[in-house]
Design an enzyme around this catalytic site. Structure first.
Site, PDB file in Angstrom:
ATOM      1  N   ASP A   1      14.386  -7.351  -7.344  1.00 14.53           N
ATOM      2  CA  ASP A   1      15.596  -6.965  -6.524  1.00 14.53           C
ATOM      3  C   ASP A   1      15.193  -7.530  -5.430  1.00 14.53           C
ATOM      4  OD1 ASP A   1      14.280  -4.795  -6.034  1.00 14.53           O
ATOM      5  OD2 ASP A   1      15.765  -3.902  -4.948  1.00 14.53           O
TER       6      ASP A   1
ATOM      7  N   ASP B   1      10.255 -10.437  -4.909  1.00 17.92           N
ATOM      8  CA  ASP B   1       9.655 -10.578  -6.896  1.00 17.92           C
ATOM      9  C   ASP B   1      10.593 -11.894  -7.303  1.00 17.92           C
ATOM     10  OD1 ASP B   1       9.769  -8.179  -6.970  1.00 17.92           O
ATOM     11  OD2 ASP B   1      11.605  -7.390  -6.962  1.00 17.92           O
TER      12      ASP B   1
ATOM     13  N   ARG C   1      -0.498  -2.737  -6.269  1.00 22.89           N
ATOM     14  CA  ARG C   1      -1.008  -3.435  -4.739  1.00 22.89           C
ATOM     15  C   ARG C   1      -0.606  -5.072  -4.843  1.00 22.89           C
ATOM     16  NH1 ARG C   1      -0.393   0.174  -1.250  1.00 22.89           N
ATOM     17  NH2 ARG C   1      -2.079   2.064  -1.223  1.00 22.89           N
TER      18      ARG C   1
ATOM     19  N   ASP D   1       3.790  -1.902  -4.602  1.00 23.37           N
ATOM     20  CA  ASP D   1       2.898  -0.101  -4.307  1.00 23.37           C
ATOM     21  C   ASP D   1       1.939   0.779  -3.829  1.00 23.37           C
ATOM     22  OD1 ASP D   1       4.226   2.428  -3.308  1.00 23.37           O
ATOM     23  OD2 ASP D   1       6.164   2.243  -3.993  1.00 23.37           O
TER      24      ASP D   1
ATOM     25  N   LYS E   1       3.154   2.222  11.708  1.00 22.23           N
ATOM     26  CA  LYS E   1       2.739   2.440  10.736  1.00 22.23           C
ATOM     27  C   LYS E   1       2.561   1.311   9.841  1.00 22.23           C
ATOM     28  CE  LYS E   1       7.765   2.460   9.337  1.00 22.23           C
ATOM     29  NZ  LYS E   1       8.640   1.650  10.204  1.00 22.23           N
TER      30      LYS E   1
ATOM     31  N   GLU F   1      12.288   2.395   6.788  1.00 18.50           N
ATOM     32  CA  GLU F   1      12.616   2.798   7.587  1.00 18.50           C
ATOM     33  C   GLU F   1      13.581   3.776   8.301  1.00 18.50           C
ATOM     34  OE1 GLU F   1      12.446  -1.221   9.898  1.00 18.50           O
ATOM     35  OE2 GLU F   1      10.451  -0.335  10.075  1.00 18.50           O
TER      36      GLU F   1
ATOM     37  N   THR G   1       3.744  -3.928  -8.689  1.00 23.20           N
ATOM     38  CA  THR G   1       4.501  -3.503  -7.737  1.00 23.20           C
ATOM     39  C   THR G   1       3.581  -3.870  -6.357  1.00 23.20           C
ATOM     40  OG1 THR G   1       5.112  -0.723  -6.993  1.00 23.20           O
ATOM     41  CG2 THR G   1       3.457  -1.391  -8.715  1.00 23.20           C
TER      42      THR G   1
ATOM     43  N   ASP H   1       9.864  -4.626 -11.609  1.00 24.18           N
ATOM     44  CA  ASP H   1       9.337  -4.411  -9.924  1.00 24.18           C
ATOM     45  C   ASP H   1       9.675  -2.716 -10.126  1.00 24.18           C
ATOM     46  OD1 ASP H   1       8.966  -5.093  -7.193  1.00 24.18           O
ATOM     47  OD2 ASP H   1      11.223  -4.259  -7.113  1.00 24.18           O
TER      48      ASP H   1
END
Lengths: 1131, 368
Positions: free
Chosen positions: A834, A838, A807, A692, A579, A514, A690, A404
């Site tokens: 973590d 995952d 993604r 991300d 957001k 956050e 990931t 990850d």
């Protein structure tokens, strides 16, 4: 209501229905309906498996379900029933020992569980019954009881919160013992319930128990004086889970909805699928071979026996007549029992003790991981955690590592770096430097850099302050409050943000992003003060406290990749702040705004920052009313609530306008790059999976040196697919073929063992794919294409040095792991992560590793091993994994070897005793060989051996390749060991056979008999196998010395003892003084020494002639002869 | 409190885990002990040509003399063997072996003349040898009752089931029971020296000292302990079917009668292989001046009681002297010489290799 009644009329069992009805306080909802209390299980937690009564049968059944135990049971039964050469004791005793030890261990564990259960079940709780408080034992709570819980108590069952002592109808809870998250979570009472619980007449309809901790749907019907019942929706925020602890709240009352084994906690901790290691598969394969050897030996002997007996005078000579019963037995039955007898005689070839030793090795060996101080992290004050000891050796076999990114490669320690408002960049560089040109003071805007208007800035900061689910830490509220006042004072005076006190301000959130954002906003002057009874307070730059009423939170989820809040300001405007990831925000805002910001977002992403976009919209009264109704309705739904909610969310979150974007830095973990480099050096392929953005992930990959500067990136993402301007599917096909040509066909054939990643001569490829494209590859429209694409994709990936999948949804991560796991050669995979996202891949991979990071404990709980930091992976794999693998591989091979050369002489003896199943060794030797004489040295070896010392293993990651692909347990080494066993067996038997061509071996002319023969063979055997292990031992600690020489001494002692006494319980005193007489014979001594030496000679020669090969040979050779002294110095 | 229950639950899922898993959650920093950190001081030997070389030479140099010693010793042992089965027509025992019957009352005797071409100087051990006789057959090996042989009165009257079908005869317990005892070797062998002047001098054969001391004094014992009246002690039992005399009439000497008769004890130690020899008598050396058995003609008189033709067995008589290593057996000597020479040879080979490679290695190191 009607449906429920119908169900009951039709005899519908409550279990089969997908919802259950609970009468709060056992009060019937209406007078017309006959009150039949539904049956639910009681609140007893039963984690124990056995009771006093069923322990024996159940435990025995469980134990004999294991194939090995069953095999030995069968052998034992055959020995009891059929007239066999060895007494049932020889196999019964070890089996009994193993079974007893296991039973005692399991019994003890179960006793502990009983104790723990009792503690929980007998815990006193307060139940409200007809207005009175009654103390009860926890196990007596029934569904529908109203339970009172006080501060710092744990909830005895799953409760719906009805009443809280706090004014705002909330309570705080920590779920540390459930999922390890120690932050306080807010739970809400069911809205509009009456304060007087006694007169509350309500039913709760909720789903049947299910294990997901974070899901709950239900609704509550409240009956008031014959009015139409009021309906309230119930969600996870109303449910207090058993095992969680009440915090910051004096007391609460709740109604029990799930009790005992139906609570979410109980449902969650039942069984996890067992992972089996590759070594175990090898053992099973070898076992099969040995089983074949066993059966064929028995068959050969049986056949030869009957051939031999057919000659006249052999079967029943006058000196050796059969009993009447034997004569009467049917010939075929006799053949069969003979076959069984031979099986029994040779059964020791498959040792029961191997299983015990392997288990012990794994169990004890895993302690070394938990004990390793290098795995101790001073920050979290924890070391490594071993959740299963079955996979130790698998750590030495890993071929693919799936990691990850967030929290694993990176620290998940977010720091607000910069933001961009309307396309203007605001940088926050260093804590001590001036704020970069923000309109801090009321003075004119710093014109060095163009800035957005103040209006927009403040809107943006308000959005940051409002759009989150962060809580302010309650426990330190008092001191915080004081500090705040000081701050505010100071604030006004110098107009500069006094940071340190603010930094101490405790924010708790499920995601560190956050917190980073809220803290970021705080630096710019907007402080979030907290949420109190649905009102969010923020402190603006002008030291005004603004209040916003929080109307709805549209929660974050990884599919939508965004979250929103709907708030109402003092002025009555209803605002939606949203957001989320750029990809999920951009399509939902006005396109003309996007361009200005996109540039910034992409720049930030390439720099390795995590970016979020912030948008807002005003909601008109009608719009809000519509959204509100939709949300409420969806929240009340019992079925498909999730889907309905998402639909509503998507409806609401449209037509927003973009304000800006934020960039948060996530630092790399310590030694992330070194670790990755070491893994690649070890021949392990690292894939980053990931959720991300591609750019962010890519930059992390570069930072971790997964991609090098000269790595050619093959990109298969939505962007490259859209490039061609053709249909995506076609383009995908084209790209796959192109990449395949590049990476697979044109690449030079990879030689095994060659350090490919080290050499710069060949081109390295890196592959990038995103979630959308992956789903296209995996779920292509046509079946044939799908499997073709999948193959192409896999081949490309396998030829790339590293692969980046961005993604990814959690499930996709697992999909990838599964795909690789099931690909050709079934490589061993390892997942490390973590977070909760995952978990799926951790469970899917052969070895799952959890990082004890900041995103809760879920990954750790589901992992096989947990380590505090990524950098520990290197030692875990390269040192521990390598050693464990070598140890267990040697253990397994040695066990098969030593039993082969144990039984082979016995087999050969059959040719000299008329195939009569006469055992060569005494029963005591047969029994004790595996248990006492040869078990301890190999166990010590398999726990302590370090054929190469740890430092060298860590320094030379390429050493890991030498054991790759199960190198020590393939058929080659197995054949070697088997041949060695055969050689030794032949040598032992025939060496003594030739000695016995004249059995007068003593200097007084007396002769030796068959038991002396067996004892000499056995002595040679014990010494040889022990010394063979001694030869293989490269790491002699005092323990090794002790057990190896101790075992031999014990053998001598035992033999003297066993032969020195007339044992009253023995029918035959076979070994009486046999051993002592043997030692009085010079010839016996000489033959023992000769045979031991001759057996070990080839081994010694092989070791000498086998020169260390490979590029690191010299290095190893130089470091290995580490002497006692060296080690001391290092200490 | 709940947390502990959770742990118990956690263990439930995967039992093997409980030890390392359960404890660590609460444990603090791991102890920095040598054992726990796998850093116990250790001796790490590696076998290289250099270290093994001397061992090979030592083994070679040790084994070759031992082997030669063994070989010479074995060769110096004098052994004479004569097969008296009587398979051939020409054999003196042919008639006896042909006309064998269990119930014949008149013993058949045959005389075998033989010539010793060298004198036997030291004690001579007389063995009888049987071939193709499976004393190590399982059914045979277990067919005995050691507690009966130890003198246990209960076992005497009710022998173990293992003795079947030789446990009872005509409803009387057999003493000693079992197949081994039943088939005890019962040929009588006598040796005569044919003096050159024509007289046959019987050679005294010693019947004691042929069984293991511990067997005779501990493992075997007559019922009733030292009761001199063995006939009474064996009252109520019957002799084994194939025996001609009951067990208490095996020998006139009370110290060698009954279960502690040495011939019997020797027979009861089952042989390892189907071809075996057992010690029968010892001819003690009389004086240092005269050889025990001088060179010359001898006669072996056999009372032929023991049938072996039915299973194609063979009977032999072996006269042998004994050395410190036991009877004649060239195997050990040859094996030692072979292994010793191989080791020595390997040592030389290794030395050459080591010398060459070592030089190359050294030069390589220097060039580096």
């Amino acid at each position: 209501m009607l449906r429920r009644r119908l169900n009951r009329l039709l005899g519908g069992d409550e279990r089969r229905v997908d919802s259950r009805t609970i009468y709060v306080g056992h009060r019937s909802s209406s007078t017309t309906e006959a009150f039949i209390p539904p049956k639910f299980c009681d609140n007893r937690i039963v984690s124990s498996k056995y009771t006093v009564w069923n322990f024996l049968p159940k435990n025995l059944f469980e134990q004999f379900r294991r194939i090995a135990n069953f095999y030995f049971l069968i052998i034992f039964l055959v020995q009891v029933i059929v007239d066999t050469p060895t007494s049932p004791v020889t196999s019964g005793l070890p089996l009994f020992f193993v079974i007893t030890v296991t039973a005692i261990k399991q019994g003890y564990e179960d006793w502990l569980r009983h104790k723990a259960d009792n503690e929980v079940n007998k815990y006193p709780v307060t139940v409200l019954e007809q207005g009175r408080k009654i103390r009860k034992e926890s196990e007596k709570i029934k569904v529908g009881d109203v339970v009172e819980v006080e501060e710092d108590e744990t909830f005895p069952c799953d409760l719906i919160l009805l009443q809280s002592s706090r004014d705002d109808d909330t309570c705080f809870v920590t779920t540390a013992s459930l999922d390890g998250e120690s932050n306080h979570k807010t739970h809400y009472t069911v809205p509009d319930t009456e304060k007087d619980l006694e007169s509350l007449n309500a039913t709760i309809e909720c789903e049947q128990p299910q294990p997901d901790l974070y899901k709950f749907v239900g609704r509550m019907h409240i009956y008031k004086n014959e009015q139409e019942p009021a309906v309230r929706s119930l969600g996870p925020e109303n449910l207090l889970l058993k095992g969680a602890t009440l915090k910051n709240t004096q007391k609460i009352c709740g109604v029990a909805v799930y009790t005992g084994m139906e609570t979410k906690m109980a449902l969650n901790y039942q069984g996890k699928s067992q992972k089996r290691s590759a070594v175990e598969k090898s053992i099973n394969a070898f076992l099969l071979v040995y089983l074949c050897i066993l059966v064929s030996k028995a068959l050969v002997c049986t056949t030869l026996k009957y051939v031999w007996q057919s000659k006249p005078g052999q079967d029943e000579p006058w000196y050796n007549e059969k009993t009447q019963r034997e004569k009467d037995t049917n010939l075929y039955l006799k053949m069969f029992t003979d076959f069984l007898s031979f099986m029994v005689l040779f059964n020791f070839i498959i040792p029961v003790s191997m299983y015990v030793t392997v288990e012990m090795q794994k169990f004890l060996g895993s302690f070394f991981i938990t004990w390793d101080k290098d795995f101790f992290d001073p920050e979290i004050k924890e070391g490594a955690l071993v959740n299963t000891s079955d996979l130790n050796e698998e750590l030495g076999q890993v071929e693919y590592v799936f990691t990850d990114k967030t929290g694993t490669l990176t620290q998940n320690n977010m720091e607000f770096i910069e933001c961009c408002i309307d396309g203007f960049q605001y940088k926050y560089r260093d804590a001590n430097s001036e704020l970069d040109g923000f309109c801090v003071t009321d003075g004119p805007v710093n014109k060095v850099q163009e800035k957005a208007g103040r209006e927009r800035e403040e809107l943006f900061l308000r959005a940051l302050c409002l759009c989150h689910t962060v809580q302010v830490k309650e426990s330190t509220k008092q001191s915080q409050g004081d500090g705040l006042i000081d701050q505010v004072d100071g604030f006004g005076v110098d107009g500069e943000v006094p940071r340190p006190p603010q930094e101490q301000r405790g924010f708790i959130a499920s995601s560190p992003d956050e917190v980073a954002l809220v803290k970021g906003a705080m630096r710019y002057g907007f402080t979030f003060l907290g949420l109190e009874s649905k009102t969010m307070k923020i402190l603006t730059r002008n030291n005004d406290v603004e209040m916003y009423e929080l109307l709805h939170v549209l929660n974050f989820d990884p599919v939508r990749r965004r979250m929103s809040v709907i708030v109402r300001s003092k002025s009555g405007d209803t605002l939606l702040f949203c957001k989320g990831a750029d990809s999920s925000i951009f399509p939902r805002v006005r396109q003309e705004e996007v361009e200005r910001i996109r540039m910034n977002v992409e720049r930030n992403a390439t720099e390795g920052y995590r970016t979020l976009c912030v948008a807002y919209k005003y909601l008109s009264a009608e719009e809000y009313a519509q959204a509100d109704a939709g949300l409420r309705e969806a929240r009340l739904a019992l079925q498909d609530r999730e889907e309905q909610l998402i639909t509503i969310y998507n409806q609401v979150e449209t037509g927003m306008s973009l304000i800006g974007a934020t960039a948060v830095e996530d630092r790399l973990q310590e030694e992330a790059a070194e670790t990755m480099e070491a893994l690649q050096g070890a021949g392990i392929k690292v894939w980053v999976l990931t959720g991300d953005k591609m750019e962010t992930a890519k930059s992390t990959c570069y930072a971790c040196r997964l991609f090098q500067r000269n790595t050619e990136l093959l990109e298969l993402t939505v962007r490259t697919l859209d490039d061609g301007g053709r249909r995506r599917e076609e383009r995908l096909h084209e790209l796959l073929l192109e990449y395949h040509k590049k990476a697979v066909q044109d690449a030079p054939p990879v030689k095994a063992g060659v350090t490919r990643t080290w050499s710069s001569a060949t081109q390295d490829y890196g592959f990038i794919i995103d979630g959308a494209t992956l789903s296209m590859v995996l779920n292509s429209s046509s079946e044939s294409n799908s499997s073709r694409y999948k193959n192409l994709f896999l081949q490309i990936c396998q030829n790339c040095a590293s692969v980046l999948c961005c993604r990814m949804a959690p499930l996709q991560k697992a999909q990838i792991v599964k795909m690789v796991k099931n690909s050709k050669g079934s490589p061993i995979t390892l997942s490390i992560g973590d977070g909760a996202n995952d978990v799926s891949m951790i469970l899917e991979a052969h070895v799952g590793i959890g990082i004890k990071g900041k995103e809760g404990r879920q990954a750790v709980r589901n992992s096989d091993y947990a380590i505090p930091k990524l950098k520990h992976l290197k030692k875990l794999l390269l040192a521990h994994g390598h050693l464990y693998y070598v140890r267990i591989a040697h253990l397994v091979q040695y066990f098969f070897y030593k039993n082969l050369c144990f039984i082979l002489p016995q087999f050969l003896y059959q040719f000299f005793c008329g195939y009569s199943q006469q055992p060569l060794y005494d029963a005591a030797y047969l029994t004790m060989y595996n248990i006492c004489f040869t078990s301890m040295p190999i166990l010590a070896y398999s726990l302590l051996e370090q054929h190469i010392c740890m430092e060298v293993l860590l320094d030379n990651s390429t050493l890991y390749r030498e054991i790759a692909k199960n190198a020590m347990l393939r058929w080659g080494p197995f054949l070697y060991w088997t041949l060695l066993g055969v050689f030794h067996g032949l040598l032992f038997f025939f060496g003594v056979r030739y000695l016995f061509s004249n059995p007068a071996l003593q200097d007084n002319g007396q002769v030796f008999g068959n038991w002396s023969y067996g004892t000499i063979v056995f002595t040679v055997l014990v010494f040889t196998v022990t010394l063979k292990l001694a030869l293989d031992t490269r790491h002699w600690t005092w323990i090794n010395h002790f057990v190896i020489w101790g075992s031999l001494a014990f053998y001598m002692f035992f033999s003297f003892f066993w032969g020195g006494i007339i044992w009253p319980f023995l029918k035959q005193q076979r070994l009486y003084f046999v051993f002592a007489n043997m030692l009085s014979s010079v010839s016996a001594w000489l033959v023992i020494i000769l045979l031991i030496l001759l057996s070990l000679l080839p081994e010694i020669l092989l070791v000498v002639f086998r020169k260390p090969r490979g590029p690191h040979a010299r290095q190893i050779a130089a470091v290995t002869p580490l002497s006692y002294k060296h080690l001391k110095e290092r200490e | 409190m709940m947390a502990s229950s959770y742990n118990a639950k956690d263990e439930d899922g995967h039992i093997t885990v409980s030890g390392p898993g359960g404890g660590t959650l609460r444990s603090k920093k791991p102890e920095n002990t040598a054992f726990k950190q796998q850093r116990l001081p250790a001796w790490q030997p590696i076998l290289t040509a250099g270290t093994v070389l001397p061992a090979f030479f030592i083994i070679g140099l040790l084994f070759i003399p031992i082997g030669i010693g063994l070989f010479v010793t074995s060769n110096n042992i004098k052994e004479f063997e004569v097969d008296y089965t009587g398979v051939d027509m020409s054999s003196p025992c042919f008639n006896c072996s042909q006309n064998f019957s269990w119930n014949s009352t008149k013993p058949c005797t045959c005389t075998i003349p033989f010539y010793l071409d060298q004198p036997y100087e030291s004690n001579v051990y007389v063995y009888y040898g049987l071939s193709n006789f499976y004393q190590n057959h399982r059914r045979y090996v277990k067919s005995r009752d050691d507690s009966q042989l130890n003198g246990d009165v209960n076992s005497l009257m009710s022998p173990s089931k293992e003795c079947e079908p030789y446990a009872f005869h005509e409803n009387k317990p057999i003493a000693p029971c079992g197949a081994i005892a039943n088939s005890m070797f019962n040929d009588t062998l006598e040796l005569f020296y044919n003096d050159p002047n024509g007289t046959r001098i019987p050679i005294p054969l010693n019947t004691t000292g042929i069984a293991w001391w511990t067997d005779k004094h501990v493992k075997f014992g007559n019922p009733g302990g030292n009761n001199p009246n063995l006939t009474a002690a064996f009252q109520g039992t019957t002799k084994p079917v194939n025996w001609r005399r009951p067990v208490y009439e095996l020998d006139a000497d009370p110290g060698n009668n009954g279960f502690i008769n040495e011939d019997f004890i020797v027979w009861m130690r089952t042989a390892a292989l189907p071809t075996f020899r057992k010690l029968y008598r010892i001819i003690n050396k009389k004086s240092s001046m005269v050889p025990t058995l001088p060179r010359g003609n001898y006669t072996l008189e056999v009372v032929y009681n023991y049938p072996v033709r039915s299973f194609e067995g063979r009977k032999r008589v072996i006269l042998s002297t004994i050395s410190w290593m036991g009877g004649k057996n060239p195997f050990l000597g040859i094996a030692y010489i072979t292994v010793g020479s191989v080791c020595f040879f390997l040592g030389v080979v290794l030395l050459i290799i080591h010398h060459k490679c070592g030089n190359r290695n050294n030069s390589a190191d220097i060039s580096n």
